[in-house]
Scaffold this active site. Structure first.
Site, short mmCIF file in Angstrom:
data_model
loop_
_atom_site.label_atom_id
_atom_site.label_comp_id
_atom_site.label_asym_id
_atom_site.label_seq_id
_atom_site.Cartn_x
_atom_site.Cartn_y
_atom_site.Cartn_z
N SER A 74 0.82 -1.21 0.00
CA SER A 74 0.00 0.00 0.00
C SER A 74 0.85 1.26 0.00
O SER A 74 1.63 1.51 -0.90
CB SER A 74 -0.95 -0.05 1.20
OG SER A 74 -1.89 0.99 1.18
N ASP A 104 -2.53 6.15 -3.43
CA ASP A 104 -1.35 5.58 -2.80
C ASP A 104 -0.83 4.44 -3.68
O ASP A 104 -1.30 4.25 -4.81
CB ASP A 104 -1.65 5.10 -1.38
CG ASP A 104 -2.72 4.01 -1.35
OD1 ASP A 104 -3.52 3.95 -2.30
OD2 ASP A 104 -2.75 3.24 -0.38
N ASP A 120 -1.13 1.20 -3.90
CA ASP A 120 -2.02 0.19 -4.46
C ASP A 120 -3.37 0.77 -4.85
O ASP A 120 -4.28 0.04 -5.23
CB ASP A 120 -2.18 -1.00 -3.52
CG ASP A 120 -2.98 -0.67 -2.27
OD1 ASP A 120 -3.02 0.52 -1.87
OD2 ASP A 120 -3.57 -1.59 -1.68
N ASP A 130 -5.90 2.09 -3.26
CA ASP A 130 -7.16 1.86 -2.55
C ASP A 130 -7.56 3.06 -1.71
O ASP A 130 -8.57 3.03 -1.01
CB ASP A 130 -7.10 0.58 -1.71
CG ASP A 130 -6.09 0.65 -0.56
OD1 ASP A 130 -5.32 1.63 -0.51
OD2 ASP A 130 -6.08 -0.28 0.26
#
Length: 445
Positions: free
Chosen positions: A100, A239, A241, A243
Site C-alpha cells: 500500500s 497511494d 495500491d 485503494d
C-alpha cells in the site's frame, strides 16, 4: 489477529521478513484452504509496482500451482481492481502483492474471498496455522493435475470499463493526477481521459523503487503546487495500491477522506441516494464531520480504525458509504473494498453536477484542530498496555473534558503507535499530544 496476518494481510520487509519461501507456503496453504469449497481453485493474483513484487509473485504462483490450483495473473493492477476481477472472473479467491502506502522495502500479501471481500478471520487463521506449524496436509499433484498460470491480458481494460460505468462525462474538468508511481500509474490517467477530463499526470513513471517516494496520497506537496501552477479544478492522489484517495482543491488545500465523505454523503442525501441515510466512519474522523453530517440528518456509525472494520459495519447496518480520514473510502454499491479511483470519480461527478469550486463543496465541513503524532516502537502491544502511558492518556482526557478527545492506537501495518488529540486550540493540542509521546518514548528506553 495472529502472528502473520495483521489488519491488512501479511506485511514485512521483502526478502527479509516476507521471504519467497513464506510467499510459497502462503500460496500452498491458501490454495489448500480455499480448495475445501472450490475443488479446483482459480486464484487471481495482482501486484503493485515495487521491485520485490516479481520475486514474491513467482513464489506465490509456484505455491498455488504446486497444490493443483490455477493462477489468473493480472500483473500490475490496483487492489480494488483485483477485488473486482475476483468477482467477475468467477475466481475462488484473489491475492494482492502490495504494501500500500509503505516504502519500497516493504511488501505484503493480502487475500480476497471469491466475493471480493477480505477473507474472514477464521480462514486467515487456518492458513496461518498451516504455515506457522509447517503442516502440509495437501496431496502433491503430478502430470496434468498441476496448476497452471493463465494470463488475463485485458485486466486493465475490464477495470477501466467498470469504473467508467459508475459516472457520466467529466468533460470540462481539469485535473492533476498523482499516481504515486504505483499500481494505478496507467489506469488512473486513462480512465480520467476517457471520461473527458483534461489530465496533467504526476508520478506515473514507476521504476520499481520510486513507489510512494515523495508522491502519492501520503506526500501531496508536489500535487498541491501543481494544481495551482496549472490552475486545475482539482488534484487527485492515490497511494501505491490505489485503494485510497487524497484530493486537493483549486487553491492547493488538502481534502482528506473526511471532507470527501461529507461531500459525497451530502450530495447523495440530497438526491435520496444515501442508503439508510447513514455513513460509517472510524474513531479517527474529525469532529467536524460529525457536526456537518448530523446537521443534515445523516446517521453516523463509528468503528475502530481499519477498512475491514468499516466494511463489517457497512454490512451490519445496511449503509453503503463509509471510510477513513486517510482516504480509504468504500462505495459498497460499486465495489467491495476501498477504491481510490472509484472515489475520485464519485467526487468529480459531484463537482461536475454542482458546478461549484471544490473548495466550496469542502466548506460544508469545518475541521476542528487535530494533532497526530506517530511514535516508532518495538512492541506496540506493550506500549499500549503500559500503565504510565495509560495514566497520561487519562490525564489528557480529563483535561479536555467535552471540549475535545485523545486517541492512542497501534498502527495496523507498521511498528508505530499513533497519538491523536483533537479540540479547539492547536498549540495546546500539540503540547498535550507531545506529553503523551514523551511518556511512550521514555518507556521505550
Amino acid at each position: 489477529m495472529g502472528k502473520l496476518f495483521g489488519t491488512d494481510g501479511v506485511r514485512g520487509i521483502a526478502n527479509q521478513e516476507l521471504t519467497p519461501n513464506l510467499a510459497f507456503r502462503l500460496g500452498q496453504a491458501g490454495a489448500y484452504v480455499l480448495s475445501k469449497e472450490h475443488p479446483h481453485p482459480r486464484i487471481v493474483i495482482g501486484k503493485d509496482t515495487r521491485i520485490s513484487g516479481d520475486m514474491l509473485e513467482a513464489a506465490l504462483m509456484a505455491g498455488i500451482c504446486s497444490v493443483g490450483a490455477d493462477v489468473l495473473r493480472v500483473s500490475v493492477l490496483p487492489t480494488p481492481g483485483i477485488a473486482y476481477l475476483t468477482r467477475t472472473l468467477d475466481a475462488s479467491a484473489g491475492v494482492v502483492i502490495s504494501a500500500s502506502h509503505n516504502p519500497v522495502q516493504d511488501n505484503g500479501i493480502k487475500f480476497f474471498s471469491s466475493t471480493g471481500y477480505k477473507l474472514p478471520d477464521t480462514l486467515e487463521e487456518e492458513i496461518e496455522e498451516l504455515v506457522l506449524n509447517n503442516q502440509r496436509p495437501w496431496s502433491i499433484p503430478t502430470g496434468g493435475e498441476v496448476g497452471r498460470v493463465i494470463e488475463i491480458t485485458d485486466a486493465e481494460r475490464q477495470y477501466i470499463d467498470f469504473l467508467k460505468g459508475t459516472v457520466g462525462s467529466l468533460e470540462g474538468l481539469k485535473v492533476v493526477y498523482d499516481g504515486s508511481n504505483g499500481a494505478a500509474y496507467r489506469v488512473g490517467p486513462q480512465v480520467l481521459q476517457e471520461l473527458g477530463a483534461e489530465v496533467i499526470p504526476l508520478a506515473v513513471s514507476p521504476d520499481g523503487v520510486n513507489i510512494n517516494a515523495g508522491c502519492g496520497s501520503t506526500h501531496p506537496e508536489v500535487l498541491q503546487r501543481a494544481v495551482i501552477e496549472h490552475q486545475a479544478d482539482i488534484g487527485l492522489a492515490n497511494d501505491g495500491d490505489a485503494d485510497r484517495l487524497i484530493a486537493v482543491d483549486e487553491k492547493g488545500e488538502i481534502i482528506d477522506g473526511d471532507f470527501i465523505m461529507v461531500i459525497c454523503a451530502l450530495a447523495l442525501k440530497a438526491k435520496g441516494g444515501l442508503a439508510k441515510d447513514s455513513i460509517v466512519v472510524t474513531v479517527m474522523s474529525n469532529l467536524g464531520l460529525y457536526i456537518a453530517l448530523k446537521d443534515a440528518g445523516i446517521k453516523i456509525h463509528e468503528t475502530q480504525v481499519g477498512d475491514r472494520y468499516v466494511m463489517e459495519e457497512l454490512l451490519n447496518t445496511g449503509a453503503k458509504l463509509g471510510g477513513e480520514q486517510s482516504g480509504h473510502i468504500i462505495f459498497l454499491d460499486y465495489n467491495t473494498t476501498g477504491d481510490g479511483l472509484l472515489t475520485a470519480l464519485q467526487l468529480m461527478a459531484v463537482l461536475k453536477e454542482q458546478g461549484k469550486p471544490i473548495s466550496k463543496l469542502a466548506a460544508q465541513m469545518q475541521r476542528l484542530p487535530q494533532v497526530l503524532i506517530n511514535v516508532k516502537v518495538k512492541d506496540k502491544k506493550k506500549s499500549m498496555e503500559n500503565p504510565y502511558v495509560l495514566q497520561k492518556v487519562e490525564e489528557v482526557k480529563r483535561f479536555l473534558g467535552d471540549r475535545g478527545r485523545v486517541l492512542v492506537r497501534p498502527s495496523g501495518t507498521e511498528s508505530l503507535v499513533r497519538v491523536m488529540v483533537e479540540g479547539q486550540d492547536h498549540d495546546q493540542l500539540t503540547r498535550l499530544a507531545q506529553s503523551v509521546v514523551e511518556i511512550i518514548k521514555r518507556e521505550e528506553r
